[in-house]
Design a protein around this motif. Structure first.
Motif, PDB file in Angstrom:
ATOM      1  N   ALA A 196       2.310  80.339 120.255  1.00  0.00           N
ATOM      2  CA  ALA A 196       3.434  80.904 120.997  1.00  0.00           C
ATOM      3  C   ALA A 196       4.443  81.480 120.016  1.00  0.00           C
ATOM      4  O   ALA A 196       4.480  81.110 118.840  1.00  0.00           O
ATOM      5  N   SER A 197       5.268  82.389 120.528  1.00  0.00           N
ATOM      6  CA  SER A 197       6.353  82.934 119.706  1.00  0.00           C
ATOM      7  C   SER A 197       7.601  83.088 120.554  1.00  0.00           C
ATOM      8  O   SER A 197       7.530  83.175 121.789  1.00  0.00           O
ATOM      9  N   SER A 198       8.757  83.116 119.887  1.00  0.00           N
ATOM     10  CA  SER A 198      10.017  83.307 120.594  1.00  0.00           C
ATOM     11  C   SER A 198      11.057  83.843 119.626  1.00  0.00           C
ATOM     12  O   SER A 198      10.912  83.744 118.396  1.00  0.00           O
ATOM     13  N   LEU A 199      12.114  84.405 120.212  1.00  0.00           N
ATOM     14  CA  LEU A 199      13.251  84.824 119.396  1.00  0.00           C
ATOM     15  C   LEU A 199      14.002  83.594 118.917  1.00  0.00           C
ATOM     16  O   LEU A 199      13.956  82.535 119.558  1.00  0.00           O
ATOM     17  N   SER A 200      14.705  83.726 117.814  1.00  0.00           N
ATOM     18  CA  SER A 200      15.527  82.613 117.362  1.00  0.00           C
ATOM     19  C   SER A 200      16.734  82.485 118.270  1.00  0.00           C
ATOM     20  O   SER A 200      17.088  83.416 118.997  1.00  0.00           O
TER      21      SER A 200
END
Lengths: 116, 114
Positions: free
Chosen positions: B92-96
């Motif tokens: 998964a990935s996300s913005l900080s």
């Protein structure tokens, strides 16, 4: 440490009936709350999220959830389910401590099985 | 359309092999995560990364390592695969941010260790 409890591992329901999937979290700090859905053989996608403001949150596909701080709950509801709603649903929590990352802590999931 | 792509949907490896699971995101996200999904246990965090070359252990890091040499790519490494690492692995990935950003998931890699 935060934790998320989804008491129901499986919820069978007939098509067009209402459904509620339960989620409780344990945290003494303010949190952000999420519901994700996983269709068979796929990754997770976001259904809805509670960040602040109104405690009733509306999401995609007719789902909604209500944040209840006193009961530390974030139950997911839909007034009338379809066969296509058959999937696994995950509740997740992330705290508001800030920092560079948001670690999502997931519950064990609830399989919603919609029967014709 | 945002995308997190995992290099393999299905993998079969032998006990003792070194296994690489690759994940690429095209959203310029700072954060990337590896989760393991097992029936009845939900998703458990193995490792996460908040920047290139930065990593932190999750809840179950034993037997795994990670590498993030470029912002878009996050690799999970099983140094010596064992049968108890048979599982579904999700990237998964996300913005900080302060915890309020959505995580985007890949399709998952189902790994079988024989």
């Amino acid at each position: 440490a935060q934790s998320v409890t989804q008491l129901d591992s499986q919820v069978p329901v007939f098509e067009e009936a209402p459904v509620e999937l339960r989620c409780n979290y344990s945290s003494s700090v303010s949190v952000y709350l999420f519901w994700y859905v996983q269709y068979p053989n796929q990754g997770l996608q976001l259904l809805l999220k509670y960040l602040s403001g109104s405690t009733l949150v509306k999401g995609i596909n007719g789902f909604e959830a209500e944040f209840n701080k006193s009961q530390t709950s974030f139950h997911l509801r839909k007034p009338s389910v379809h066969i296509s709603d058959t999937a696994e649903y995950f509740c997740a929590v992330s705290d508001r401590t800030g920092g560079a990352t948001n670690k999502l802590i997931f519950g064990t999931g609830t399989l919603l099985a919609v029967q014709p | 359309d945002v995308k997190v792509t995992q290099s393999s949907r299905y993998l079969v490896k032998r006990t003792g092999e070194k296994v690489f699971l690759e994940c690429v995101q095209d959203m310029d996200h700072e954060n990337m995560f590896w989760y393991r999904q097992d029936p009845g246990l939900g998703l458990r965090l193995i490792y996460f990364s908040y920047d290139v070359k930065m990593k932190e252990k999750g809840d179950i890091p034993e037997g795994y390592s990670v590498s993030r040499e470029k912002k878009e790519r996050f690799s999970l490494i099983l140094e010596s695969a064992s049968t108890n690492q048979t599982s579904m692995y999700l990237c998964a990935s996300s913005l900080s941010g302060g915890g309020n950003t959505e995580a985007f998931f890949g399709q998952g890699t189902r790994l079988t260790v024989v």
